[in-house]
Design a protein around this motif. Sequence first.
Motif, short mmCIF file in Angstrom:
data_model
loop_
_atom_site.label_atom_id
_atom_site.label_comp_id
_atom_site.label_asym_id
_atom_site.label_seq_id
_atom_site.Cartn_x
_atom_site.Cartn_y
_atom_site.Cartn_z
N SER A 1 -4.24 2.43 5.67
CA SER A 1 -3.70 2.80 4.53
C SER A 1 -4.81 2.46 3.56
CB SER A 1 -2.65 1.58 4.10
OG SER A 1 -1.49 1.76 4.70
N LEU A 2 -5.72 1.56 3.84
CA LEU A 2 -6.94 1.32 2.80
C LEU A 2 -7.93 2.39 3.03
CD1 LEU A 2 -7.73 -2.58 3.50
CD2 LEU A 2 -6.72 -1.46 1.45
N ALA A 3 -8.08 2.88 4.06
CA ALA A 3 -8.84 3.94 4.29
C ALA A 3 -8.52 5.36 3.72
CB ALA A 3 -9.16 4.06 5.77
N LEU A 4 -7.20 5.37 3.92
CA LEU A 4 -6.50 6.51 3.35
C LEU A 4 -6.56 6.51 1.67
CD1 LEU A 4 -3.18 7.75 5.05
CD2 LEU A 4 -5.02 9.07 4.39
N ILE B 1 -11.42 -1.92 8.32
CA ILE B 1 -11.24 -2.69 9.26
C ILE B 1 -11.62 -4.41 8.97
CG2 ILE B 1 -11.72 -3.49 11.72
CD1 ILE B 1 -11.95 -0.32 12.48
N TRP B 2 -12.88 -4.26 8.46
CA TRP B 2 -13.54 -5.68 7.98
C TRP B 2 -12.58 -6.03 6.89
CZ3 TRP B 2 -15.04 -7.24 3.17
CH2 TRP B 2 -15.82 -8.46 3.21
N ALA B 3 -12.12 -5.23 6.00
CA ALA B 3 -11.68 -5.67 4.94
C ALA B 3 -10.13 -6.18 5.30
CB ALA B 3 -11.19 -4.64 3.79
N ALA C 1 0.74 -1.16 -0.07
CA ALA C 1 0.02 -0.14 0.05
C ALA C 1 0.92 1.19 0.16
CB ALA C 1 -0.84 -0.07 1.37
N ILE C 2 1.80 1.20 0.69
CA ILE C 2 2.87 2.39 1.02
C ILE C 2 3.45 2.71 -0.42
CG2 ILE C 2 4.93 3.54 2.13
CD1 ILE C 2 4.00 1.69 4.61
#
Length: 327
Positions: free
Chosen positions: A171-174, A295-297, A19-20
């Motif tokens: 990271s996903l949320a961002l 969070i679920w993912a 992700a980064i």
Amino acid sequence: MLDTDSRTAWQLFHLNWFAILGMGALLALGLASTGLSLEPVAFGATVAIATALLAVAYGHRMVKGKLANPKLVFSLGTIGQVILTCAIAGPLSYVAGKLNWPLEDQALLAIDRALGLDPEPIARYVNDHPWLAICLAHAYGLIKFPLLGIPVVLALTGRYVRLQLFMLAMSLALAVTITISAVVPAIGTYYGLNLPAAHLPEIDTAVYAGQLRDILALRDGSLHQLRLFSLSGIVSFPSFHAASAVLYMWALWPVRWLGGIATALSLSMIAATPVIGAHYIIDVAAGVALAAASIWAAKFYFGCRSAPRAAAATAPSTGLATLAQEH
């Protein structure tokens, strides 16, 4: 790092690099295609600090091998990843804003009003109660501290997998927040209401002022160089402030002596978000939903990754499936 929890967390730690690095690649491409540039000193110093922390974590892990201290490795290593993520995500949100899609302030304001939550009476109520305005201003600023505190707390309490799931979910949320903000850009409630911030003197509108300044400068082409320490949060919908608050609550909830405090402070941050002028109420709702989905993912991915290995384990109580249930 002999126990299953540490080994699994180490694998997740490396997964978070995808992700980064992905966001970093998008930033590089975006800067090249939009004509924006990064002021090198601040960005370089930030990357250097993160690199130093990561070097200590990786160096300790390589030298000590299986005897490495997971508390040191995961606290310093994850702080390094957090710093890099923030250094990339801030400028990346400006690259997204440079796409200049039509502003959606009136649509977001219409949704708020349809829900019976007109932001103007709320802002005026807070302005009429200066003590409340001061409390909410301090609450809104709480977003910074848990980013560095959570890796330390979760590492010291041995919650290594939860720490890496927090990092993955953040990271996903961002990434999703920045993507949505590119196609649903907005400046904030006071802009949508055509309400000058000077009419609300008791409310700290500095965040809104910075957002208004930078979004308009991006759109008229007068902003070219991005100074990392001077960037404003230009993302309105969805609210990453609200998403962060949910992520912080989830991350720290199992820590008995801190979970309740973190929840109270995070709820105050959510309450402050629609008042400072940069966010509509629907932004907050979307941020909360996005955090829950992230969070679920993260947990779903962890569960899917764990299941095949757990099936082959001879001791299910120490297998990865058990970890998935615990985290």
